[in-house]
Scaffold this active site. Structure first.
Site, PDB file in Angstrom:
ATOM      1  N   MET A  11      24.159 -33.825 -14.467  1.00 52.03           N
ATOM      2  CA  MET A  11      23.808 -33.553 -13.065  1.00 52.03           C
ATOM      3  C   MET A  11      22.669 -32.538 -13.051  1.00 52.03           C
ATOM      4  O   MET A  11      22.847 -31.378 -13.440  1.00 52.03           O
ATOM      5  CB  MET A  11      25.009 -33.015 -12.296  1.00 52.03           C
ATOM      6  CG  MET A  11      26.092 -34.053 -12.049  1.00 52.03           C
ATOM      7  SD  MET A  11      27.484 -33.403 -11.095  1.00 52.03           S
ATOM      8  CE  MET A  11      28.315 -32.409 -12.319  1.00 52.03           C
ATOM      9  N   ALA A  12      21.508 -33.004 -12.579  1.00 52.20           N
ATOM     10  CA  ALA A  12      20.346 -32.114 -12.507  1.00 52.20           C
ATOM     11  C   ALA A  12      20.672 -30.938 -11.593  1.00 52.20           C
ATOM     12  O   ALA A  12      21.247 -31.118 -10.523  1.00 52.20           O
ATOM     13  CB  ALA A  12      19.144 -32.890 -11.972  1.00 52.20           C
ATOM     14  N   GLY A  57      31.564 -36.214 -12.820  1.00 53.32           N
ATOM     15  CA  GLY A  57      30.473 -35.355 -12.386  1.00 53.32           C
ATOM     16  C   GLY A  57      30.924 -34.346 -11.357  1.00 53.32           C
ATOM     17  O   GLY A  57      31.373 -33.251 -11.658  1.00 53.32           O
ATOM     18  N   ARG A  58      30.850 -34.745 -10.079  1.00 53.45           N
ATOM     19  CA  ARG A  58      31.047 -33.791  -8.988  1.00 53.45           C
ATOM     20  C   ARG A  58      32.388 -33.086  -9.014  1.00 53.45           C
ATOM     21  O   ARG A  58      32.472 -31.911  -8.627  1.00 53.45           O
ATOM     22  CB  ARG A  58      30.824 -34.517  -7.647  1.00 53.45           C
ATOM     23  CG  ARG A  58      29.357 -34.876  -7.425  1.00 53.45           C
ATOM     24  CD  ARG A  58      29.190 -35.869  -6.298  1.00 53.45           C
ATOM     25  NE  ARG A  58      29.804 -37.157  -6.618  1.00 53.45           N
ATOM     26  CZ  ARG A  58      29.934 -38.156  -5.771  1.00 53.45           C
ATOM     27  NH1 ARG A  58      29.523 -38.018  -4.535  1.00 53.45           N
ATOM     28  NH2 ARG A  58      30.482 -39.299  -6.149  1.00 53.45           N
ATOM     29  N   ASN A 114      32.172 -44.461 -14.583  1.00 50.04           N
ATOM     30  CA  ASN A 114      31.815 -43.261 -13.825  1.00 50.04           C
ATOM     31  C   ASN A 114      31.797 -43.575 -12.323  1.00 50.04           C
ATOM     32  O   ASN A 114      31.440 -44.659 -11.910  1.00 50.04           O
ATOM     33  CB  ASN A 114      30.433 -42.769 -14.306  1.00 50.04           C
ATOM     34  CG  ASN A 114      29.837 -41.695 -13.415  1.00 50.04           C
ATOM     35  OD1 ASN A 114      28.748 -41.854 -12.878  1.00 50.04           O
ATOM     36  ND2 ASN A 114      30.531 -40.598 -13.244  1.00 50.04           N
ATOM     37  N   GLY A 115      32.176 -42.560 -11.557  1.00 49.85           N
ATOM     38  CA  GLY A 115      32.069 -42.657 -10.104  1.00 49.85           C
ATOM     39  C   GLY A 115      33.381 -42.351  -9.405  1.00 49.85           C
ATOM     40  O   GLY A 115      34.368 -43.055  -9.578  1.00 49.85           O
ATOM     41  N   CYS A 172      19.345 -42.774 -11.768  1.00 48.57           N
ATOM     42  CA  CYS A 172      18.994 -41.812 -10.719  1.00 48.57           C
ATOM     43  C   CYS A 172      18.340 -42.520  -9.528  1.00 48.57           C
ATOM     44  O   CYS A 172      17.344 -43.227  -9.684  1.00 48.57           O
ATOM     45  CB  CYS A 172      18.047 -40.748 -11.263  1.00 48.57           C
ATOM     46  SG  CYS A 172      17.686 -39.520 -10.006  1.00 48.57           S
TER      47      CYS A 172
HETATM   48  C1  FMN Z   1      23.683 -32.995  -8.024  1.00 42.36           C
HETATM   49  C2  FMN Z   1      23.680 -34.239  -8.872  1.00 42.36           C
HETATM   50  C3  FMN Z   1      22.713 -34.387  -9.855  1.00 42.36           C
HETATM   51  C4  FMN Z   1      22.691 -35.534 -10.655  1.00 42.36           C
HETATM   52  N1  FMN Z   1      21.778 -35.629 -11.648  1.00 42.36           N
HETATM   53  C5  FMN Z   1      21.830 -36.669 -12.523  1.00 42.36           C
HETATM   54  C6  FMN Z   1      20.989 -36.714 -13.661  1.00 42.36           C
HETATM   55  O1  FMN Z   1      20.166 -35.810 -13.910  1.00 42.36           O
HETATM   56  N2  FMN Z   1      21.087 -37.793 -14.483  1.00 42.36           N
HETATM   57  C7  FMN Z   1      21.980 -38.817 -14.238  1.00 42.36           C
HETATM   58  O2  FMN Z   1      22.056 -39.774 -15.013  1.00 42.36           O
HETATM   59  N3  FMN Z   1      22.809 -38.778 -13.176  1.00 42.36           N
HETATM   60  C8  FMN Z   1      22.763 -37.727 -12.327  1.00 42.36           C
HETATM   61  N4  FMN Z   1      23.651 -37.662 -11.295  1.00 42.36           N
HETATM   62  C9  FMN Z   1      24.682 -38.708 -11.137  1.00 42.36           C
HETATM   63  C10 FMN Z   1      25.969 -38.314 -11.878  1.00 42.36           C
HETATM   64  O3  FMN Z   1      25.757 -38.249 -13.269  1.00 42.36           O
HETATM   65  C11 FMN Z   1      27.101 -39.311 -11.604  1.00 42.36           C
HETATM   66  O4  FMN Z   1      26.706 -40.581 -12.047  1.00 42.36           O
HETATM   67  C12 FMN Z   1      27.467 -39.388 -10.132  1.00 42.36           C
HETATM   68  O5  FMN Z   1      27.579 -38.096  -9.562  1.00 42.36           O
HETATM   69  C13 FMN Z   1      28.791 -40.153  -9.923  1.00 42.36           C
HETATM   70  O6  FMN Z   1      29.829 -39.524 -10.616  1.00 42.36           O
HETATM   71  P1  FMN Z   1      30.894 -38.559  -9.842  1.00 42.36           P
HETATM   72  O7  FMN Z   1      31.465 -39.352  -8.702  1.00 42.36           O
HETATM   73  O8  FMN Z   1      31.926 -38.215 -10.895  1.00 42.36           O
HETATM   74  O9  FMN Z   1      30.140 -37.362  -9.356  1.00 42.36           O
HETATM   75  C14 FMN Z   1      23.660 -36.550 -10.457  1.00 42.36           C
HETATM   76  C15 FMN Z   1      24.628 -36.391  -9.459  1.00 42.36           C
HETATM   77  C16 FMN Z   1      24.655 -35.256  -8.670  1.00 42.36           C
HETATM   78  C17 FMN Z   1      25.726 -35.105  -7.623  1.00 42.36           C
END
Ligand code: FMN
Length: 335
Positions: free
Chosen positions: A25-26, A233-234, A209-210, A109
Protein backbone atom coordinates in the site's frame (compact mmCIF):
# COMPACT_ATOMS: atom_id res chain seq x y z
CA UNK A 1 5.45 -16.06 16.66
CA UNK A 2 7.80 -17.24 13.93
CA UNK A 3 7.49 -21.03 14.25
CA UNK A 4 7.33 -22.87 10.91
CA UNK A 5 3.77 -23.16 9.60
CA UNK A 6 2.08 -25.89 7.60
CA UNK A 7 1.25 -25.62 3.87
CA UNK A 8 3.79 -22.93 3.15
CA UNK A 9 3.87 -21.11 -0.16
CA UNK A 10 6.88 -21.64 -2.41
CA UNK A 11 8.08 -18.59 -4.37
CA UNK A 12 10.92 -19.79 -6.56
CA UNK A 13 13.63 -20.87 -4.11
CA UNK A 14 11.88 -19.35 -1.08
CA UNK A 15 9.37 -21.09 1.17
CA UNK A 16 7.24 -18.47 2.87
CA UNK A 17 6.60 -19.02 6.54
CA UNK A 18 2.83 -18.83 6.44
CA UNK A 19 -0.21 -18.21 4.26
CA UNK A 20 -1.04 -14.60 5.07
CA UNK A 21 0.80 -11.73 3.39
CA UNK A 22 0.71 -7.96 3.74
CA UNK A 23 -0.62 -6.20 0.61
CA UNK A 24 1.57 -3.40 -0.73
CA UNK A 25 0.00 0.00 0.00
CA UNK A 26 1.64 3.20 -1.22
CA UNK A 27 1.96 5.65 1.64
CA UNK A 28 1.48 2.93 4.24
CA UNK A 29 3.68 -0.13 3.84
CA UNK A 30 7.00 1.52 4.51
CA UNK A 31 9.79 -0.43 6.25
CA UNK A 32 8.59 0.48 9.79
CA UNK A 33 5.08 -0.81 9.13
CA UNK A 34 6.29 -3.86 7.21
CA UNK A 35 8.63 -4.77 10.05
CA UNK A 36 5.76 -4.60 12.52
CA UNK A 37 3.51 -6.76 10.32
CA UNK A 38 6.30 -9.28 9.81
CA UNK A 39 6.80 -9.49 13.57
CA UNK A 40 3.13 -10.39 13.86
CA UNK A 41 3.50 -13.15 11.29
CA UNK A 42 2.98 -11.64 7.82
CA UNK A 43 4.85 -14.11 5.63
CA UNK A 44 5.72 -11.51 2.99
CA UNK A 45 5.65 -7.73 3.13
CA UNK A 46 6.18 -6.14 -0.26
CA UNK A 47 7.31 -2.54 -0.54
CA UNK A 48 5.23 0.34 -1.91
CA UNK A 49 4.96 0.72 -5.67
CA UNK A 50 8.11 2.19 -7.23
CA UNK A 51 8.15 3.62 -10.75
CA UNK A 52 10.40 1.75 -13.16
CA UNK A 53 11.50 5.12 -14.50
CA UNK A 54 14.89 5.62 -12.88
CA UNK A 55 14.84 9.33 -13.76
CA UNK A 56 12.37 9.63 -10.86
CA UNK A 57 14.48 7.73 -8.36
CA UNK A 58 16.31 10.77 -6.97
CA UNK A 59 13.33 11.84 -4.86
CA UNK A 60 13.25 10.99 -1.17
CA UNK A 61 9.90 9.27 -1.71
CA UNK A 62 11.29 6.93 -4.36
CA UNK A 63 14.48 6.25 -2.43
CA UNK A 64 12.47 5.13 0.58
CA UNK A 65 10.69 2.53 -1.59
CA UNK A 66 13.85 0.85 -2.84
CA UNK A 67 15.42 -2.38 -1.71
CA UNK A 68 18.24 -0.56 0.04
CA UNK A 69 15.87 1.52 2.18
CA UNK A 70 15.81 -0.92 5.05
CA UNK A 71 15.08 -4.54 5.69
CA UNK A 72 11.68 -5.68 6.72
CA UNK A 73 11.81 -9.06 8.43
CA UNK A 74 10.66 -11.03 5.41
CA UNK A 75 12.16 -11.26 1.92
CA UNK A 76 13.13 -7.89 0.48
CA UNK A 77 10.36 -7.50 -2.06
CA UNK A 78 10.21 -4.44 -4.32
CA UNK A 79 7.13 -3.64 -6.38
CA UNK A 80 7.68 -1.99 -9.76
CA UNK A 81 5.21 -0.18 -12.00
CA UNK A 82 5.98 0.54 -15.62
CA UNK A 83 5.00 -0.12 -19.20
CA UNK A 84 8.31 -0.22 -21.03
CA UNK A 85 10.06 -3.60 -21.13
CA UNK A 86 13.60 -2.21 -21.26
CA UNK A 87 12.95 0.30 -18.51
CA UNK A 88 11.31 -2.33 -16.32
CA UNK A 89 14.14 -4.81 -16.83
CA UNK A 90 16.75 -2.17 -15.98
CA UNK A 91 14.82 -1.10 -12.87
CA UNK A 92 14.48 -4.70 -11.71
CA UNK A 93 18.21 -5.30 -12.16
CA UNK A 94 19.04 -2.12 -10.25
CA UNK A 95 16.81 -3.19 -7.37
CA UNK A 96 18.32 -6.66 -7.26
CA UNK A 97 21.76 -5.03 -7.19
CA UNK A 98 20.52 -3.10 -4.13
CA UNK A 99 19.50 -6.34 -2.44
CA UNK A 100 15.95 -7.05 -3.65
CA UNK A 101 15.19 -10.75 -3.25
CA UNK A 102 11.89 -10.63 -5.10
CA UNK A 103 10.41 -8.31 -7.73
CA UNK A 104 6.66 -7.82 -7.84
CA UNK A 105 5.04 -6.21 -10.87
CA UNK A 106 2.04 -3.96 -10.35
CA UNK A 107 -0.86 -4.69 -12.67
CA UNK A 108 -3.46 -3.69 -10.14
CA UNK A 109 -3.17 -0.02 -9.32
CA UNK A 110 -6.23 1.93 -10.57
CA UNK A 111 -4.83 5.38 -9.65
CA UNK A 112 -5.31 7.92 -12.43
CA UNK A 113 -1.72 9.13 -12.13
CA UNK A 114 -0.55 5.58 -12.81
CA UNK A 115 -3.18 4.53 -15.38
CA UNK A 116 -2.72 7.69 -17.46
CA UNK A 117 0.77 6.43 -18.18
CA UNK A 118 -0.65 3.04 -19.11
CA UNK A 119 0.73 1.41 -15.98
CA UNK A 120 -0.85 -0.59 -13.20
CA UNK A 121 -4.30 -2.00 -13.95
CA UNK A 122 -4.56 -0.07 -17.25
CA UNK A 123 -2.22 -2.69 -18.70
CA UNK A 124 -4.78 -5.44 -18.14
CA UNK A 125 -6.44 -4.34 -21.40
CA UNK A 126 -3.28 -5.04 -23.38
CA UNK A 127 -2.43 -8.71 -22.92
CA UNK A 128 0.37 -8.85 -25.53
CA UNK A 129 2.13 -5.95 -23.79
CA UNK A 130 1.72 -7.65 -20.40
CA UNK A 131 3.41 -10.73 -21.89
CA UNK A 132 6.32 -8.65 -23.20
CA UNK A 133 6.74 -6.87 -19.87
CA UNK A 134 6.67 -10.04 -17.81
CA UNK A 135 9.00 -11.80 -20.19
CA UNK A 136 11.47 -8.91 -19.95
CA UNK A 137 11.28 -8.88 -16.17
CA UNK A 138 11.73 -12.62 -15.71
CA UNK A 139 14.69 -12.63 -18.09
CA UNK A 140 16.27 -9.62 -16.41
CA UNK A 141 16.70 -10.99 -12.89
CA UNK A 142 17.57 -14.26 -11.20
CA UNK A 143 15.22 -13.63 -8.27
CA UNK A 144 11.54 -14.64 -8.45
CA UNK A 145 9.15 -12.27 -10.20
CA UNK A 146 5.58 -12.12 -8.95
CA UNK A 147 2.64 -10.15 -10.26
CA UNK A 148 -0.30 -8.42 -8.60
CA UNK A 149 -3.41 -7.94 -10.70
CA UNK A 150 -7.08 -7.11 -10.55
CA UNK A 151 -9.70 -9.43 -12.07
CA UNK A 152 -9.78 -7.44 -15.31
CA UNK A 153 -10.33 -3.97 -16.79
CA UNK A 154 -14.09 -4.02 -16.06
CA UNK A 155 -16.82 -6.54 -15.13
CA UNK A 156 -17.51 -7.31 -18.82
CA UNK A 157 -13.85 -8.15 -19.40
CA UNK A 158 -12.64 -10.26 -16.48
CA UNK A 159 -9.48 -11.59 -18.12
CA UNK A 160 -7.62 -12.60 -14.95
CA UNK A 161 -7.43 -16.25 -16.05
CA UNK A 162 -5.78 -15.34 -19.36
CA UNK A 163 -3.38 -12.93 -17.64
CA UNK A 164 -2.50 -15.61 -15.09
CA UNK A 165 -1.84 -18.23 -17.75
CA UNK A 166 0.27 -15.76 -19.65
CA UNK A 167 2.19 -14.90 -16.45
CA UNK A 168 2.79 -18.56 -15.73
CA UNK A 169 4.01 -19.06 -19.29
CA UNK A 170 6.51 -16.22 -18.80
CA UNK A 171 7.95 -17.88 -15.69
CA UNK A 172 6.29 -15.71 -13.05
CA UNK A 173 6.57 -17.32 -9.61
CA UNK A 174 3.18 -16.38 -8.13
CA UNK A 175 0.15 -14.22 -8.80
CA UNK A 176 -1.82 -12.12 -6.33
CA UNK A 177 -5.35 -11.08 -7.32
CA UNK A 178 -7.48 -8.33 -5.87
CA UNK A 179 -11.06 -9.47 -6.48
CA UNK A 180 -12.21 -6.28 -8.22
CA UNK A 181 -11.85 -4.96 -11.74
CA UNK A 182 -10.01 -1.76 -12.56
CA UNK A 183 -13.14 0.38 -13.00
CA UNK A 184 -14.54 -0.82 -9.67
CA UNK A 185 -11.59 0.73 -7.86
CA UNK A 186 -12.58 0.05 -4.21
CA UNK A 187 -16.36 0.08 -4.62
CA UNK A 188 -18.73 -2.79 -3.85
CA UNK A 189 -17.48 -6.11 -2.61
CA UNK A 190 -14.49 -8.09 -3.80
CA UNK A 191 -15.57 -11.28 -5.59
CA UNK A 192 -13.68 -14.51 -5.25
CA UNK A 193 -15.13 -16.63 -8.08
CA UNK A 194 -12.58 -15.23 -10.55
CA UNK A 195 -9.77 -15.97 -8.09
CA UNK A 196 -11.06 -19.52 -7.81
CA UNK A 197 -11.07 -19.81 -11.61
CA UNK A 198 -7.47 -18.58 -11.74
CA UNK A 199 -6.44 -21.08 -9.10
CA UNK A 200 -7.97 -23.90 -11.16
CA UNK A 201 -6.16 -22.74 -14.28
CA UNK A 202 -2.54 -22.35 -13.14
CA UNK A 203 0.01 -24.30 -11.16
CA UNK A 204 1.92 -21.36 -9.70
CA UNK A 205 0.84 -20.14 -6.24
CA UNK A 206 -2.24 -17.91 -6.23
CA UNK A 207 -2.75 -15.30 -3.54
CA UNK A 208 -6.29 -14.05 -2.89
CA UNK A 209 -6.82 -10.43 -1.94
CA UNK A 210 -9.67 -8.05 -1.24
CA UNK A 211 -11.90 -7.21 1.74
CA UNK A 212 -10.40 -9.73 4.15
CA UNK A 213 -10.63 -8.18 7.58
CA UNK A 214 -10.91 -11.06 10.05
CA UNK A 215 -9.20 -14.39 10.62
CA UNK A 216 -12.43 -16.23 9.85
CA UNK A 217 -12.75 -14.37 6.53
CA UNK A 218 -9.18 -15.31 5.65
CA UNK A 219 -10.01 -18.94 6.31
CA UNK A 220 -13.25 -18.71 4.30
CA UNK A 221 -11.53 -17.08 1.31
CA UNK A 222 -8.83 -19.76 1.29
CA UNK A 223 -11.53 -22.45 1.37
CA UNK A 224 -13.67 -20.76 -1.29
CA UNK A 225 -10.91 -20.01 -3.77
CA UNK A 226 -8.48 -22.85 -3.08
CA UNK A 227 -5.80 -20.12 -3.08
CA UNK A 228 -2.42 -20.86 -1.59
CA UNK A 229 -2.39 -17.72 0.55
CA UNK A 230 -4.30 -14.56 1.31
CA UNK A 231 -3.07 -10.98 1.22
CA UNK A 232 -4.42 -8.34 3.62
CA UNK A 233 -4.17 -4.60 3.10
CA UNK A 234 -6.51 -2.11 4.72
CA UNK A 235 -7.47 -4.30 7.66
CA UNK A 236 -3.85 -4.26 8.83
CA UNK A 237 -3.89 -0.49 9.25
CA UNK A 238 -4.18 0.23 12.97
CA UNK A 239 -4.17 -3.51 13.63
CA UNK A 240 -0.92 -5.09 12.43
CA UNK A 241 -1.60 -8.00 14.80
CA UNK A 242 -4.22 -9.28 12.33
CA UNK A 243 -1.52 -11.53 10.88
CA UNK A 244 -1.12 -13.27 14.23
CA UNK A 245 -4.91 -13.66 14.49
CA UNK A 246 -5.10 -15.22 11.01
CA UNK A 247 -2.18 -17.56 11.64
CA UNK A 248 -3.65 -18.73 14.95
CA UNK A 249 -7.02 -19.36 13.32
CA UNK A 250 -5.57 -21.17 10.31
CA UNK A 251 -3.50 -23.40 12.55
CA UNK A 252 -6.00 -24.14 15.29
CA UNK A 253 -9.45 -22.82 14.25
CA UNK A 254 -9.29 -20.90 17.52
CA UNK A 255 -9.77 -17.16 17.90
CA UNK A 256 -6.50 -15.69 19.19
CA UNK A 257 -6.84 -14.05 22.62
CA UNK A 258 -7.07 -10.27 22.32
CA UNK A 259 -3.79 -8.46 22.77
CA UNK A 260 -3.48 -6.75 26.14
CA UNK A 261 -4.00 -2.99 25.94
CA UNK A 262 -0.60 -2.52 27.54
CA UNK A 263 0.96 -4.57 24.71
CA UNK A 264 -0.91 -2.50 22.09
CA UNK A 265 0.29 0.72 23.72
CA UNK A 266 3.87 -0.53 23.72
CA UNK A 267 3.70 -1.47 20.05
CA UNK A 268 2.20 1.90 19.08
CA UNK A 269 5.06 3.69 20.84
CA UNK A 270 7.59 1.41 19.17
CA UNK A 271 5.94 2.13 15.81
CA UNK A 272 6.26 5.88 16.45
CA UNK A 273 9.95 5.54 17.31
CA UNK A 274 10.65 3.62 14.12
CA UNK A 275 8.73 6.16 12.00
CA UNK A 276 10.74 9.06 13.46
CA UNK A 277 13.98 7.14 12.86
CA UNK A 278 13.05 6.21 9.28
CA UNK A 279 11.56 9.51 8.05
CA UNK A 280 13.14 12.06 10.33
CA UNK A 281 11.25 14.64 12.39
CA UNK A 282 9.04 16.43 9.82
CA UNK A 283 7.79 13.56 7.69
CA UNK A 284 7.90 11.13 10.61
CA UNK A 285 5.34 13.16 12.57
CA UNK A 286 3.05 13.38 9.52
CA UNK A 287 3.29 9.68 8.70
CA UNK A 288 2.69 8.86 12.36
CA UNK A 289 -0.59 10.85 12.34
CA UNK A 290 -1.99 8.54 9.68
CA UNK A 291 -1.26 5.46 11.79
CA UNK A 292 -2.32 7.03 15.09
CA UNK A 293 -5.76 7.87 13.64
CA UNK A 294 -6.13 4.22 12.63
CA UNK A 295 -4.99 2.95 16.02
CA UNK A 296 -7.66 5.18 17.60
CA UNK A 297 -10.36 3.95 15.20
CA UNK A 298 -9.66 0.32 16.03
CA UNK A 299 -10.04 0.92 19.76
CA UNK A 300 -13.67 1.85 20.28
CA UNK A 301 -13.10 3.83 23.48
CA UNK A 302 -9.92 5.62 22.38
CA UNK A 303 -11.82 7.91 19.97
CA UNK A 304 -11.42 11.09 22.03
CA UNK A 305 -7.68 10.75 21.80
CA UNK A 306 -7.65 11.45 18.08
CA UNK A 307 -7.84 15.23 18.33
CA UNK A 308 -5.09 15.40 20.93
CA UNK A 309 -2.77 13.25 18.85
CA UNK A 310 -3.41 15.18 15.64
CA UNK A 311 -2.76 18.52 17.35
CA UNK A 312 0.78 17.56 18.36
CA UNK A 313 3.25 19.50 16.19
CA UNK A 314 6.50 17.67 16.83
CA UNK A 315 7.69 14.17 17.65
CA UNK A 316 8.27 14.83 21.35
CA UNK A 317 4.73 16.21 21.83
CA UNK A 318 3.22 13.50 19.65
CA UNK A 319 5.03 10.70 21.45
CA UNK A 320 4.12 12.13 24.88
CA UNK A 321 0.46 12.48 23.87
CA UNK A 322 0.39 8.90 22.60
CA UNK A 323 2.15 7.58 25.70
CA UNK A 324 -0.25 9.43 28.01
CA UNK A 325 -3.41 8.83 25.95
CA UNK A 326 -2.97 5.16 25.13
CA UNK A 327 -1.47 4.62 28.60
CA UNK A 328 -4.67 5.96 30.21
CA UNK A 329 -6.73 3.84 27.82
CA UNK A 330 -4.78 0.74 28.87
CA UNK A 331 -4.98 1.57 32.58
CA UNK A 332 -8.72 2.30 32.40
CA UNK A 333 -9.34 -1.37 31.73
CA UNK A 334 -6.82 -2.53 34.30
CA UNK A 335 -8.46 -0.35 37.05
C1 FMN B 1 -3.77 3.37 0.44
C2 FMN B 1 -3.59 2.21 -0.51
C3 FMN B 1 -2.45 2.14 -1.28
C4 FMN B 1 -2.26 1.07 -2.17
N1 FMN B 1 -1.11 0.99 -2.87
C5 FMN B 1 -0.85 -0.11 -3.63
C6 FMN B 1 0.41 -0.30 -4.25
O1 FMN B 1 1.33 0.53 -4.12
N2 FMN B 1 0.59 -1.42 -5.01
C7 FMN B 1 -0.42 -2.35 -5.17
O2 FMN B 1 -0.22 -3.36 -5.85
N3 FMN B 1 -1.61 -2.20 -4.57
C8 FMN B 1 -1.85 -1.12 -3.80
N4 FMN B 1 -3.03 -1.01 -3.13
C9 FMN B 1 -4.03 -2.09 -3.23
C10 FMN B 1 -3.83 -3.11 -2.09
O3 FMN B 1 -2.60 -3.78 -2.21
C11 FMN B 1 -4.95 -4.16 -2.08
O4 FMN B 1 -4.94 -4.85 -3.30
C12 FMN B 1 -6.32 -3.55 -1.86
O5 FMN B 1 -6.30 -2.60 -0.81
C13 FMN B 1 -7.38 -4.63 -1.55
O6 FMN B 1 -7.01 -5.35 -0.40
P1 FMN B 1 -7.70 -5.03 1.04
O7 FMN B 1 -9.19 -5.11 0.86
O8 FMN B 1 -7.16 -6.10 1.97
O9 FMN B 1 -7.28 -3.65 1.45
C14 FMN B 1 -3.26 0.07 -2.28
C15 FMN B 1 -4.41 0.15 -1.50
C16 FMN B 1 -4.59 1.20 -0.62
C17 FMN B 1 -5.84 1.25 0.23
Amino acid sequence: MNAPRAANVQLGPYALNGRVLLAPMAGVTDPPFRTLCAEFGAALTCGEMLSANQALWHTAKSRRRMAASGAAQTLRAVQLAGADPLQLAAAARAQVDQGAELIDFNLGCPAKKVCDQLCGSALLSDEPLVARLLDALVRAVAVPVTVKIRTGPDPARRNAVRIALLAEGCGVAAIAIHGRTRVERFSGQAEYATIRAVKSAVRIPVIANGDISTAQQAHAVLALTGADAVMIGRAALGAPWIFRDVNVFLESRQIAPQLLRTAITALILRHLESLYAFYGEYTGVRMARKHLVRYCERQTDAGALRGVLLAAENSVAQYDAAQRGFGEWANALAA
